[in-house]
Design a protein around this motif. Structure first.
Motif, PDB file in Angstrom:
ATOM      1  N   PRO A 131       0.951  -0.914  -0.034  1.00  0.00           N
ATOM      2  CA  PRO A 131      -0.054  -0.218   0.209  1.00  0.00           C
ATOM      3  C   PRO A 131       0.654   1.302  -0.383  1.00  0.00           C
ATOM      4  O   PRO A 131       0.716   2.333   0.634  1.00  0.00           O
ATOM      5  N   VAL A 132       1.801   0.852  -0.411  1.00  0.00           N
ATOM      6  CA  VAL A 132       2.804   2.180  -0.563  1.00  0.00           C
ATOM      7  C   VAL A 132       2.471   3.374  -2.339  1.00  0.00           C
ATOM      8  O   VAL A 132       2.972   3.853  -3.167  1.00  0.00           O
ATOM      9  N   SER A 133       1.754   2.685  -3.495  1.00  0.00           N
ATOM     10  CA  SER A 133       1.924   2.885  -4.745  1.00  0.00           C
ATOM     11  C   SER A 133       2.723   3.131  -5.859  1.00  0.00           C
ATOM     12  O   SER A 133       4.032   3.224  -5.878  1.00  0.00           O
ATOM     13  N   SER A 156      -3.514  -0.846  -4.699  1.00  0.00           N
ATOM     14  CA  SER A 156      -3.468  -2.460  -3.833  1.00  0.00           C
ATOM     15  C   SER A 156      -3.875  -1.808  -2.717  1.00  0.00           C
ATOM     16  O   SER A 156      -4.653  -1.911  -1.367  1.00  0.00           O
ATOM     17  N   GLY A 157      -3.675  -0.790  -1.853  1.00  0.00           N
ATOM     18  CA  GLY A 157      -3.760   0.487  -0.338  1.00  0.00           C
ATOM     19  C   GLY A 157      -5.136   0.606  -0.377  1.00  0.00           C
ATOM     20  O   GLY A 157      -5.885   0.366   0.031  1.00  0.00           O
ATOM     21  N   TYR A 178       3.278   5.230   7.945  1.00  0.00           N
ATOM     22  CA  TYR A 178       4.755   5.785   8.593  1.00  0.00           C
ATOM     23  C   TYR A 178       6.143   6.388   7.138  1.00  0.00           C
ATOM     24  O   TYR A 178       6.673   6.834   7.127  1.00  0.00           O
ATOM     25  N   TYR A 179       5.690   5.057   6.743  1.00  0.00           N
ATOM     26  CA  TYR A 179       6.603   4.994   5.056  1.00  0.00           C
ATOM     27  C   TYR A 179       6.363   6.197   4.811  1.00  0.00           C
ATOM     28  O   TYR A 179       7.282   6.931   4.139  1.00  0.00           O
ATOM     29  N   ARG A 180       4.662   6.307   4.124  1.00  0.00           N
ATOM     30  CA  ARG A 180       3.945   6.790   3.418  1.00  0.00           C
ATOM     31  C   ARG A 180       4.870   8.160   4.273  1.00  0.00           C
ATOM     32  O   ARG A 180       5.307   9.483   3.314  1.00  0.00           O
ATOM     33  N   ILE A 181       4.210   8.553   4.775  1.00  0.00           N
ATOM     34  CA  ILE A 181       4.357  10.141   6.073  1.00  0.00           C
ATOM     35  C   ILE A 181       5.960  10.353   5.413  1.00  0.00           C
ATOM     36  O   ILE A 181       5.864  11.450   4.716  1.00  0.00           O
TER      37      ILE A 181
END
Length: 261
Positions: free
Chosen positions: A20-22, A152-153, A239-242
């Motif tokens: 879910p990170v694009s 997916s996210g 957290y990774y996406r932010i």
């Protein structure tokens, strides 16, 4: 695009397509750093190597694809919203695909949402996917037409909003990726063919290598993701996406503008 760049982009595709990170957002940013994002072949490459990724789903869940017709009808119903909106807003979507800032903002907002998803749907435990649920998941998937959102996210969150367990929502998202990504790939290839775009021998080889790499990496990513998701939920991806979204905005506005056009 050279072979090293193609392999790196294919690895990014394989890792991120089912997380879910694009994947699209990551490839837009990576190709922008390489300085090749404006090339027509790069845009074609990032779409075509999805074939390698979706093949990994077919291989991993081979037996699941030989179920009743009901399984395929549900996939069709979930796929319809993407077809309709994709055809209606294809030009607008192509414009958004040229904006690293859109990707960064989408990563940031999506990350904040993922931090809350497990709390919002902590009672989601159903495994049966009905036709109405399939259609609603398909609507959620359409949000991912905005680069950086994550197909997916969006579809997994859509499944959980229909009270599906995390793993059931994730697996249906993988299955839905097959017609969705195959359709997008065929349409993009047709568009390039219609415009008279001709591949060179090297470009054909790059596409073949890219698909092989994306396939192998996606196999490993799917297996790892399902196990991780069932135990840990979405917070780490949030957290990774932010962090990624903030970092990209800082780079774009204070260090070096990321341009794709």
């Amino acid at each position: 695009m050279n072979y090293i760049q193609a392999i790196i982009l294919a690895i990014i595709e394989g890792i991120t397509e089912f997380l879910p990170v694009s994947s699209t957002g990551h490839m837009i940013i990576a190709s922008s750093f390489f300085g090749i994002a404006h090339e027509d072949f790069t845009k074609l490459f990032t779409i075509v190597i999805q074939l390698g990724a979706i093949l990994s789903v077919v291989v991993l869940y081979f037996k699941r694809f030989f179920q009743t017709l009901d399984f395929y009808f549900k996939l069709l119903i979930a796929f319809i919203p993407a077809v309709v909106l994709g055809l209606l807003f294809s030009k607008k979507i192509d414009t958004l695909l040229e904006s690293p800032v859109t990707v960064a903002v989408s990563l940031l907002i999506g990350g904040i949402i993922l931090l809350k998803v497990d709390d919002w749907f902590n009672n989601s435990s159903e495994t049966e996917i009905t036709y109405p649920k399939a259609f609603k998941i398909g609507l959620f998937q359409c949000i991912a037409m905005v680069p950086g959102v994550s197909r997916s996210g969006a579809s997994i969150v859509g499944g959980m909003s229909q009270k599906l367990a995390r793993t059931s929502a994730a697996e249906f998202s993988f299955f839905l990726a097959v017609p969705t990504m195959l359709g997008a790939t065929l349409k993009k290839c047709y568009d390039y063919y219609k415009d008279g775009f001709i591949l060179t021998h090297d470009q054909i080889n790059i596409l073949i290598i890219g698909n092989i790499v994306a396939f192998i990496v996606a196999l490993l990513a799917i297996k790892t993701f399902i196990g991780f998701l069932s135990k840990n939920g979405f917070k780490v991806f949030g957290y990774y996406r932010i962090i990624a979204g903030i970092a990209l905005l800082l780079i774009h506005f204070f260090i070096h503008p990321l341009t794709i056009i």
